[in-house]
Write an enzyme that holds these catalytic residues in place. Structure first.
Site, PDB file in Angstrom:
ATOM      1  N   GLU A 280       0.539  -1.125   0.202  1.00  0.00           N
ATOM      2  CA  GLU A 280      -0.065  -0.118  -0.112  1.00  0.00           C
ATOM      3  C   GLU A 280       0.947   1.292   0.116  1.00  0.00           C
ATOM      4  O   GLU A 280       0.972   2.533  -0.831  1.00  0.00           O
ATOM      5  CB  GLU A 280      -0.957  -0.052   1.048  1.00  0.00           C
ATOM      6  CG  GLU A 280      -1.789   0.957   1.577  1.00  0.00           C
ATOM      7  CD  GLU A 280      -2.522   1.626   0.128  1.00  0.00           C
ATOM      8  OE1 GLU A 280      -2.590   2.216  -0.336  1.00  0.00           O
ATOM      9  OE2 GLU A 280      -3.593   0.268  -0.350  1.00  0.00           O
TER      10      GLU A 280
ATOM     11  N   ASP B  95       0.525   3.914  -2.867  1.00  0.00           N
ATOM     12  CA  ASP B  95       0.788   5.779  -2.807  1.00  0.00           C
ATOM     13  C   ASP B  95       2.275   6.431  -3.099  1.00  0.00           C
ATOM     14  O   ASP B  95       2.409   7.830  -3.515  1.00  0.00           O
ATOM     15  CB  ASP B  95       0.781   5.809  -1.325  1.00  0.00           C
ATOM     16  CG  ASP B  95      -0.479   4.863  -0.709  1.00  0.00           C
ATOM     17  OD1 ASP B  95      -1.722   4.855  -1.647  1.00  0.00           O
ATOM     18  OD2 ASP B  95      -1.306   4.981  -0.086  1.00  0.00           O
TER      19      ASP B  95
ATOM     20  N   SER C 181      -6.815   3.054  -3.922  1.00  0.00           N
ATOM     21  CA  SER C 181      -5.932   3.430  -3.120  1.00  0.00           C
ATOM     22  C   SER C 181      -4.948   3.446  -4.718  1.00  0.00           C
ATOM     23  O   SER C 181      -4.143   4.417  -4.529  1.00  0.00           O
ATOM     24  CB  SER C 181      -5.426   2.614  -2.624  1.00  0.00           C
ATOM     25  OG  SER C 181      -5.304   1.259  -2.939  1.00  0.00           O
TER      26      SER C 181
ATOM     27  N   ASP D  53     -16.231  12.646 -19.110  1.00  0.00           N
ATOM     28  CA  ASP D  53     -17.333  12.059 -18.160  1.00  0.00           C
ATOM     29  C   ASP D  53     -17.200  10.171 -18.527  1.00  0.00           C
ATOM     30  O   ASP D  53     -16.796   9.940 -19.582  1.00  0.00           O
ATOM     31  CB  ASP D  53     -18.079  12.656 -18.648  1.00  0.00           C
ATOM     32  CG  ASP D  53     -19.829  12.371 -17.920  1.00  0.00           C
ATOM     33  OD1 ASP D  53     -19.230  11.853 -17.142  1.00  0.00           O
ATOM     34  OD2 ASP D  53     -20.632  12.685 -19.068  1.00  0.00           O
ATOM     35  N   ILE D  54     -17.103  10.148 -17.782  1.00  0.00           N
ATOM     36  CA  ILE D  54     -17.112   8.213 -17.547  1.00  0.00           C
ATOM     37  C   ILE D  54     -18.877   7.634 -17.749  1.00  0.00           C
ATOM     38  O   ILE D  54     -19.937   7.721 -16.674  1.00  0.00           O
ATOM     39  CB  ILE D  54     -16.380   7.554 -16.605  1.00  0.00           C
ATOM     40  CG1 ILE D  54     -15.242   7.964 -16.813  1.00  0.00           C
ATOM     41  CG2 ILE D  54     -16.159   5.883 -16.534  1.00  0.00           C
ATOM     42  CD1 ILE D  54     -14.567   7.968 -17.790  1.00  0.00           C
TER      43      ILE D  54
ATOM     44  N   GLY E 271     -22.464  13.073 -16.865  1.00  0.00           N
ATOM     45  CA  GLY E 271     -22.513  13.666 -15.791  1.00  0.00           C
ATOM     46  C   GLY E 271     -21.611  13.108 -14.461  1.00  0.00           C
ATOM     47  O   GLY E 271     -20.917  12.005 -14.618  1.00  0.00           O
TER      48      GLY E 271
ATOM     49  N   ASP F  72     -21.825  10.699 -11.021  1.00  0.00           N
ATOM     50  CA  ASP F  72     -22.398  10.004 -10.703  1.00  0.00           C
ATOM     51  C   ASP F  72     -21.885   9.135  -9.437  1.00  0.00           C
ATOM     52  O   ASP F  72     -20.802   9.254  -9.562  1.00  0.00           O
ATOM     53  CB  ASP F  72     -22.935   8.352 -12.271  1.00  0.00           C
ATOM     54  CG  ASP F  72     -20.845   8.240 -12.562  1.00  0.00           C
ATOM     55  OD1 ASP F  72     -20.472   7.722 -11.897  1.00  0.00           O
ATOM     56  OD2 ASP F  72     -20.871   8.971 -13.818  1.00  0.00           O
TER      57      ASP F  72
END
Length: 617
Positions: free
Chosen positions: A287, A291, A490, A533-534, A552, A554
């Protein structure tokens, strides 16, 4: 049937008949109806054992802080970017002199001396034997285990304080709070080969390398989102990564990663600092490695700090979440961006919403001072932080802190042509925090398009999340010389954090203020055009297909993924002169405006809103 863990608040007369207490006084009682699901009673706590308890004092003007945060974060406000000083923020959340005096007197009568553990003085700490805690609070502390890990915690099902302290003492922690341990937002990984890239860079989305369909490296993200490779140069810029549960990044691993993926910037590094005895060196863990490699590897030359939170924390189940924020609030110059890839299921706070609200307000304090707070939304779709079948046939499971309205929640996407929602991307609606006004238009539009889908499974009036997203599948990292592919939100949060840090670099170099709290800007009219936009994919869970990604905003990908160039145009058009970040004059103006807003809010009855029930679906 009464739900397990329901919080009961009541007033009644009770003669304690015990020494060093306020006998025969009306008391305020806080209790659990039953042991919460997932915990098992073991035995009474040994009376000689020491308990470290935190006392949250009532903040004198949390509503004013909220108004100030929005005032300096709304691009339509004349105070936009005029962030508050440390002293101004502390003045808003500090307890009143009466509160401090009354709580100190109560503790003093019981021969207890408290330590102040927050910069504003709104948190106290006491260390007392179990026997004294039981007497002081009319409690019965016992040992309970969290069934999944057999971790033992000491809690009580009820405690009471004098009624005279009701308006001064918000709550005591840990006491009746049963919160499962913090969870990483990282799914399984697989072994890969470290890729090699040339020093030639790509800046157009159309030039995304073909390999990015199957694995993600920094050049993929630079191409997808127009992220610049030019080293940052602004004085005062900063980016912080928080780490928990003995996570640590390794500088040798980072060097290996940069040599393979950023030969144009091979010297990137980071500084590790410790909170609560956190480790600052050692073999890299997955992790923390993810990062750091996708902050240092993307936010080229932005000073980056890994804040390692250890196990010596005194905030119980929160695992250092309070300690790290109080540590940053104590700094004269906190980081301008903070990204976190850990979180909880919000349901753990349902019976004790005050704790979640207090932590959320702490994020608001940093936001008011100019820090952008980012959290990974979670990896369980609508089933919470991690994928689970426990909610099948039941309501969706929101995550925390993503439900806090004072921070930016980051979801995940995958694929290039097209880029679609990652099915693990947690998203939904808080059941503790009401929807903030800045979201009203975007969320109402989505709910209208959603129709009756998932009706009754989520709180339609709750704070909706995530706010934005980035790629989150098959990120290549280097650990101990080996490449691994890692997926999860993450990966997305540090990626978006890097975008914000590079935008701050441009703003600071132009003499402008850093971005700070992002959401009022993100949700402002016209800002959606700065995102990709996805509109494909969903986040299944709880035996459903979850929420669909639509045009838009979601609750799977938020407004979508960033386009750095468009965001730069947006933020430079909205930015204001920094004048020492807040500037004494500017801050005074912001505070004056805030006081007026607070008075108006009080007059109209509008306060910080919290949903406490699931009834208003």
């Amino acid at each position: 049937m009464v739900a397990a863990g329901l919080l009961v608040l009541s007033l009644f007369s009770l003669a304690l008949g015990k020494p060093l207490t306020l006998a025969s006084e009306r008391l305020v009682v806080r209790s659990q109806v039953d042991v919460p699901t997932g915990f098992t009673y073991q035995r009474k706590a040994a009376t000689e054992n020491t308990l470290n308890l935190r006392i949250a004092l009532t903040q004198n003007n949390a509503t004013g802080l909220e108004a100030a945060l929005y005032d300096v974060s709304d691009p339509n406000s004349e105070n936009y970017g005029h962030h508050l000083t440390k002293a101004e923020v502390e003045a808003m959340v500090a307890p009143s002199a009466e509160t401090v005096s009354k709580v100190a007197a109560w503790l003093g009568k019981n021969n207890i001396t408290a330590q102040t553990i927050s910069p504003a003085g709104d948190w106290l700490s006491i260390s007392v034997p179990v026997s004294q805690a039981n007497t002081l609070l009319n409690a019965e502390f016992a040992e309970y285990t969290w069934d999944k890990t057999n971790k033992t915690v000491v809690r009580t099902l009820a405690y009471s304080i004098p009624e005279t302290l009701q308006e001064h003492l918000a709550f005591i922690y840990p006491s009746t709070q049963f919160i499962p341990p913090v969870e990483r937002h990282t799914p399984a990984f697989q072994a890969l080969d470290l890729p090699r890239r040339s020093k030639r860079t790509r800046s157009k989305r159309a030039a995304v390398p073909a390999k990015c369909d199957t694995q993600i490296t920094p050049d993929c993200l630079q191409a997808l989102y127009n992220i610049p490779t030019t080293p940052a140069s602004a004085t005062g810029n900063s980016l912080a990564v928080s780490g928990f549960i003995d996570e640590i990044a390794n500088k040798d691993d980072l060097a290996t990663f940069l040599a393979a993926t950023r030969p144009d910037a091979p010297d990137g590094t980071f500084t590790a600092v410790s909170v609560d005895g956190g480790i600052t060196s050692g073999d890299g863990t997955v992790e923390a490695t993810l990062d750091i490699q996708y902050t240092v590897g993307l936010a080229t030359n932005v000073p980056t700090t890994f804040v390692s939170v250890g196990n010596n924390n005194k905030d119980g189940d929160l695992g250092g979440f309070l300690d790290i924020i109080n540590s940053l609030l104590a700094e004269d110059e906190p980081p301008l961006v903070l990204t976190t890839s850990f979180g909880f299921n919000e349901a753990s706070f349902a019976t004790e919403p005050d704790l979640a609200v207090n932590l959320c307000t702490a994020y608001g304090q940093l936001g008011a001072r100019g820090t952008t707070i980012l959290f990974a939304s979670g990896d369980g779709g609508v089933s919470g932080s991690q994928s689970s079948t426990a909610c099948d046939g039941q309501a969706f499971v929101p995550t925390f802190p993503s439900g806090c309205p004072f921070l930016t929640s980051v979801g995940s996407t995958q694929g290039v042509a097209p880029e679609v929602a990652a099915d693990f991307s947690s998203g939904g609606f808080s059941e503790i925090f009401a929807r903030p006004a800045y979201q009203d238009t975007a969320v109402a539009t989505y709910l209208a398009a959603l129709g009756n889908t998932n009706a009754g499974l989520f709180q339609t009036k709750g704070r909706a999340y995530p706010d934005v997203s980035t790629q989150g599948v098959q990120f290549v990292i280097a650990v101990a010389g080996q490449a691994q592919g890692v997926s999860g939100t993450s990966a997305s949060s540090p990626t978006f954090a890097s975008v914000v840090a590079l935008l701050n670099d441009q703003l600071l170099n132009a003499g402008k203020a850093p971005l700070g709290f992002l959401n009022p800007l993100i949700y402002a009219s016209g800002s959606a055009a700065a995102f990709n936009d996805i509109t494909d994919g969903s986040n299944p869970g709880c035996g459903t297909d979850g929420f669909p990604a639509l045009a838009g905003w979601d609750p799977v990908t938020g407004f979508g993924t960033p386009d750095f160039n468009k965001l730069l145009t947006l933020v430079t058009g909205s930015a204001v002169a920094a004048n020492s970040t807040a500037g004494a004059t500017d801050s005074a103006t912001a505070v004056a405006s805030t006081q007026a807003a607070t008075a108006s809010s009080t007059a109209t009855g509008r306060k910080h809103r919290h949903n406490k029930n699931r009834a208003a679906y």
